[in-house]
Scaffold this motif. Structure first.
Motif, PDB file in Angstrom:
ATOM      1  N   VAL A 508      11.796  -8.864   3.003  1.00  0.00           N
ATOM      2  CA  VAL A 508      11.056  -7.256   2.245  1.00  0.00           C
ATOM      3  C   VAL A 508       9.539  -7.353   3.562  1.00  0.00           C
ATOM      4  N   SER A 509       8.705  -6.274   4.423  1.00  0.00           N
ATOM      5  CA  SER A 509       7.995  -5.587   4.361  1.00  0.00           C
ATOM      6  C   SER A 509       6.819  -6.706   3.607  1.00  0.00           C
ATOM      7  N   ARG A 510       5.612  -6.793   3.530  1.00  0.00           N
ATOM      8  CA  ARG A 510       4.748  -6.652   2.414  1.00  0.00           C
ATOM      9  C   ARG A 510       3.428  -6.689   2.680  1.00  0.00           C
ATOM     10  N   LEU A 511       3.050  -6.245   4.334  1.00  0.00           N
ATOM     11  CA  LEU A 511       1.570  -6.269   5.252  1.00  0.00           C
ATOM     12  C   LEU A 511       1.698  -5.851   6.269  1.00  0.00           C
ATOM     13  N   THR A 512       0.573  -4.308   7.051  1.00  0.00           N
ATOM     14  CA  THR A 512       0.526  -3.849   7.383  1.00  0.00           C
ATOM     15  C   THR A 512      -0.198  -3.548   7.455  1.00  0.00           C
ATOM     16  N   ILE A 513      -0.763  -4.299   9.616  1.00  0.00           N
ATOM     17  CA  ILE A 513      -1.912  -3.913   9.479  1.00  0.00           C
ATOM     18  C   ILE A 513      -1.747  -2.723  11.216  1.00  0.00           C
ATOM     19  N   SER A 514      -2.981  -2.272  10.715  1.00  0.00           N
ATOM     20  CA  SER A 514      -2.467  -0.357  11.523  1.00  0.00           C
ATOM     21  C   SER A 514      -2.766  -0.752  12.787  1.00  0.00           C
ATOM     22  N   SER A 515      -2.859   0.115  13.809  1.00  0.00           N
ATOM     23  CA  SER A 515      -3.095  -0.117  15.818  1.00  0.00           C
ATOM     24  C   SER A 515      -4.375   0.111  15.061  1.00  0.00           C
ATOM     25  N   THR A 516      -5.278   0.752  13.892  1.00  0.00           N
ATOM     26  CA  THR A 516      -7.091   0.600  14.233  1.00  0.00           C
ATOM     27  C   THR A 516      -7.643  -0.313  13.162  1.00  0.00           C
ATOM     28  N   GLY A 517      -6.952  -1.644  12.904  1.00  0.00           N
ATOM     29  CA  GLY A 517      -6.756  -2.261  12.182  1.00  0.00           C
ATOM     30  C   GLY A 517      -7.215  -2.359  10.736  1.00  0.00           C
ATOM     31  N   ASN A 518      -6.640  -1.319   9.914  1.00  0.00           N
ATOM     32  CA  ASN A 518      -6.467  -1.300   8.924  1.00  0.00           C
ATOM     33  C   ASN A 518      -5.146  -1.771   7.873  1.00  0.00           C
ATOM     34  N   ILE A 519      -5.987  -2.325   6.880  1.00  0.00           N
ATOM     35  CA  ILE A 519      -4.903  -3.239   6.265  1.00  0.00           C
ATOM     36  C   ILE A 519      -4.693  -2.887   4.991  1.00  0.00           C
ATOM     37  N   TYR A 520      -3.372  -2.735   4.802  1.00  0.00           N
ATOM     38  CA  TYR A 520      -2.455  -1.675   3.685  1.00  0.00           C
ATOM     39  C   TYR A 520      -1.172  -2.903   3.134  1.00  0.00           C
ATOM     40  N   PRO A 521      -0.915  -2.523   1.854  1.00  0.00           N
ATOM     41  CA  PRO A 521       0.205  -3.240   1.705  1.00  0.00           C
ATOM     42  C   PRO A 521       1.403  -2.135   2.210  1.00  0.00           C
ATOM     43  N   SER A 522       2.199  -2.680   2.523  1.00  0.00           N
ATOM     44  CA  SER A 522       3.662  -1.764   3.181  1.00  0.00           C
ATOM     45  C   SER A 522       4.013  -2.026   2.557  1.00  0.00           C
ATOM     46  N   GLY A 523       4.286  -1.578   0.683  1.00  0.00           N
ATOM     47  CA  GLY A 523       5.289  -0.695   0.056  1.00  0.00           C
ATOM     48  C   GLY A 523       4.720   0.567  -0.794  1.00  0.00           C
ATOM     49  N   ALA A 524       5.349   1.246  -1.341  1.00  0.00           N
ATOM     50  CA  ALA A 524       4.714   1.645  -1.655  1.00  0.00           C
ATOM     51  C   ALA A 524       3.924   1.923  -3.237  1.00  0.00           C
ATOM     52  N   SER A 525       2.984   2.701  -3.820  1.00  0.00           N
ATOM     53  CA  SER A 525       1.807   2.456  -4.730  1.00  0.00           C
ATOM     54  C   SER A 525       2.269   3.171  -5.955  1.00  0.00           C
ATOM     55  N   SER A 526       1.911   3.125  -7.250  1.00  0.00           N
ATOM     56  CA  SER A 526       2.396   3.639  -7.779  1.00  0.00           C
ATOM     57  C   SER A 526       1.737   3.333  -9.358  1.00  0.00           C
ATOM     58  N   THR A 527       1.382   3.770 -10.120  1.00  0.00           N
ATOM     59  CA  THR A 527       0.291   3.621 -11.478  1.00  0.00           C
ATOM     60  C   THR A 527       1.948   2.960 -12.162  1.00  0.00           C
ATOM     61  N   THR A 528       2.456   1.922 -11.876  1.00  0.00           N
ATOM     62  CA  THR A 528       3.646   1.261 -12.444  1.00  0.00           C
ATOM     63  C   THR A 528       3.693   0.268 -11.846  1.00  0.00           C
ATOM     64  N   MET A 529       3.212  -0.208 -10.316  1.00  0.00           N
ATOM     65  CA  MET A 529       3.297  -1.089  -9.505  1.00  0.00           C
ATOM     66  C   MET A 529       2.868  -2.660 -10.440  1.00  0.00           C
ATOM     67  N   THR A 530       3.306  -3.804  -9.686  1.00  0.00           N
ATOM     68  CA  THR A 530       3.498  -5.135 -10.185  1.00  0.00           C
ATOM     69  C   THR A 530       2.624  -5.652  -9.094  1.00  0.00           C
ATOM     70  N   ASP A 531       3.622  -5.380  -7.820  1.00  0.00           N
ATOM     71  CA  ASP A 531       2.622  -5.681  -6.621  1.00  0.00           C
ATOM     72  C   ASP A 531       2.100  -5.285  -5.975  1.00  0.00           C
ATOM     73  N   GLY A 532       1.646  -5.879  -5.011  1.00  0.00           N
ATOM     74  CA  GLY A 532       0.896  -5.413  -3.796  1.00  0.00           C
ATOM     75  C   GLY A 532      -0.253  -5.500  -3.833  1.00  0.00           C
ATOM     76  N   PHE A 533      -0.606  -5.946  -4.696  1.00  0.00           N
ATOM     77  CA  PHE A 533      -1.825  -5.823  -4.899  1.00  0.00           C
ATOM     78  C   PHE A 533      -3.008  -6.376  -3.962  1.00  0.00           C
TER      79      PHE A 533
END
Length: 585
Positions: A508-533
């Motif tokens: 599963v994709s976990r982390l993405t680095i954008s073409s501008t250098g931003n780093i963010y989780p690859s999964g969808a975010s939600s109020t009930t998320m337990t991973d991706g922090f």
């Protein structure tokens, strides 16, 4: 004949029994020599009768030789009488009566010349010496280099004469007779030096010691069951009897033969068997061999323990042992030809000649082979070639690869060693697949265990490039399976279209680095998320360390005891999360 001598002193008168030679009157102190024909008037004292045959006269007076006596001639009368003999003192003395000399009427006895060993010589009418009486008491018959000496023995019962004569050209030697008359039927044998002994000759041979030069052994006894060995002209040598079954082995030109320790069977066994060494002795083989064989055949076992001559031998046993033909190298190594374990029955027929350099054998499908130019005229394949069997190449080297290119003979593939494939570029090592199937590029030493399947090395900067299409992905997958998501359980993916890089775990994709250098989780975010922090260090207590400086960036730290969030910017700055409120301090 007459005696030529003189008395010690002239006599004035002739006494009884005295002897006078010459004329009736004695006028000279040196009487003349008269032949017997003139001595008819030989006077005896007291009478005038002439001496007749059978008369005996004596010389009672001692007579001496004249000063020039050496070489004088003393001529004996032809009638019986007493002869005067020269003694050791050079004086004539009386001797016994002699018979007339009938065979030497023209000969003379002479005293030996001064300086010789002869004291009396017998000469012929030409003054040639016929025999000598030496001062040592020897009688020498004949004359050296001219006349062989003879000793003639008359036969009392006939006119025959037995003559003993020296052979012409013989060497000087002395024959010494035995001290006794010997035993009946014995013969004279010599010791090689002329000393003779009596030896018996009978039906059993010569009894006594006979030397080798005379056909004997020189021995008195021989070893029972021993073997005679020549010893030049010396006594014959005899070996020991030896043991049963031993054979006599030559010692060459410098030593006598000896019995070998190996033994041989005393009798032959089965027909066709031969002798075989068992490490110590010789014994007959169980296998039998042919009596004759034809030209061009070899001996081979056609069945158990039966050797026959054949021109077409079969190696191996069908269904049991593969036939093998080993060819030994001149200095080392063995080349083995062997059939396949499940080979069919067929014949390989070789070409009629040795072929041309570089050509290979090819079959017509029935086993008849011929030479074939595999690479054409320029050592290159001129067309697609199909091989139904293994193609073997020489090992080659980096400078001369076994599989190379016609225009770049230093570039190609070669054997790097046992079970390793080397790659050469322009005659220099470039890479290899080693015996563990590791790929080594630019080096012959693989990496650390666990990360050595592919090792890339260079003297300077080193790296590996994955090039994909402008709208495609470049992927580096980590897999623990050959099927399903296990084939990409972890990965690094670069999207050439969006120019973003994604890291994946558990497929599963976990982390993405954008073409501008931003780093963010690859999964969808939600109020009930337990991973991706995004996590920062959280430790109980105030931070005191000085973080390593990274230009343009500041580290963060959370004090879990006092609920402070710290940011370092030359010093630690904090905000409070006490009582669930953020308070700036």
């Amino acid at each position: 004949m007459a005696f030529d001598f003189k008395t010690a002193a002239p006599e004035a008168a002739i006494s009884d029994s005295n002897l006078l030679f010459g004329a009736p009157s004695y006028a000279s102190a040196s009487p003349a020599v008269y032949p017997v024909s003139t001595l008819r008037n030989l006077l005896l004292g007291g009478g005038s009768a002439a001496i007749s045959s059978g008369k005996t006269f004596t010389v009672n007076e001692t007579l001496s030789l004249t000063a020039s006596a050496a070489g004088q001639t003393y001529t004996f009368p032809s009638v019986g009488g007493t002869v005067a003999i020269l003694n050791a003192a050079n004086l004539f003395t009386t001797a016994n009566t002699f018979s007339p000399l009938t065979d030497v009427t023209s000969g003379t006895f002479r005293r030996g010349p001064a300086g010789t060993v002869s004291i009396l010589q017998l000469q012929d009418e030409s003054n040639n010496v016929l025999s000598n009486f030496t001062k040592d008491g020897y009688l020498i018959l004949g004359r050296a280099n001219a006349l062989s000496g003879q000793l003639q023995l008359a036969n009392s019962g006939s006119a025959n004469i037995v003559t003993i004569q020296a052979p012409t050209g013989s060497n000087a030697w002395t024959m010494t007779l035995p001290s006794t008359a010997g035993t009946a039927d014995y013969v004279l044998t010599t010791n090689g030096s002329g000393v003779t002994t009596w030896s018996q000759v009978s039906g059993g041979g010569i009894v006594g010691i006979v030397g080798v030069p005379n056909g004997g052994t020189g021995l008195t006894a021989l070893t029972q069951h021993g073997v005679l060995i020549g010893n030049a002209a010396n006594n014959i040598n005899v070996t020991a009897a030896g043991s049963a079954g031993q054979v006599l082995t030559s010692g060459g030109a410098s030593a006598d033969p000896t019995w070998t320790t190996a033994t041989f069977p005393s009798t032959a066994t089965s027909t066709g068997t031969i002798l075989r060494a068992d490490g110590t002795n010789w014994s007959a083989t169980t296998s039998t061999y042919p009596t004759t064989s034809s030209a061009g055949t070899i001996l081979a076992s056609g069945s158990a323990n039966a050797i026959t001559a054949t021109a077409t031998p079969t190696l191996g046993v069908a269904g049991t042992t593969a036939g093998t033909l080993g060819l030994s190298g001149a200095t080392s190594g063995v080349v083995t030809l062997q059939t396949d374990s499940v080979a069919g029955t067929w014949s390989l027929t070789l070409p009629a000649s040795g072929g041309t350099s570089g050509y290979v054998l090819q079959t017509d499908g029935t086993g008849i082979s011929s030479w074939f130019n595999l690479f054409g005229t320029a050592n290159t394949w001129t067309a697609n070639q199909s091989f139904s069997a293994q193609v073997l190449l020489k090992d080659g080297t980096a400078a001369s690869p076994s599989l190379a290119f016609s225009n770049y003979t230093g570039t190609g593939i070669y054997s790097y060693g046992a079970n390793a494939i080397g790659f050469a570029i322009n005659g220099v090592y470039a890479a290899q697949f080693d015996a563990s199937s590791h790929l080594l590029i630019g080096t012959a030493d693989d990496g650390v265990s666990g990360a050595n399947s592919i090792t890339v090395a260079a003297a300077g900067d080193c790296g590996m490039t994955i090039r994909s299409g402008s709208a495609n992905y470049g992927n580096l997958y980590f897999s623990d399976s050959t099927t399903g998501t296990g084939e990409y359980d972890g990965y690094v993916r670069y999207n050439q279209n969006t120019q973003t890089m994604t890291l994946g775990t558990a497929a599963v994709s976990r982390l993405t680095i954008s073409s501008t250098g931003n780093i963010y989780p690859s999964g969808a975010s939600s109020t009930t998320m337990t991973d991706g922090f995004f996590y920062i260090p959280s430790v109980a207590g105030v931070p005191t360390g000085v973080p390593t400086s990274v230009s343009g960036y500041s580290p963060m730290y959370y004090d879990a005891t006092n609920n402070y969030l710290y940011v370092y910017n030359g010093a630690w700055k904090r905000v409070s999360f006490a009582d669930n409120f953020l308070t700036q301090e």
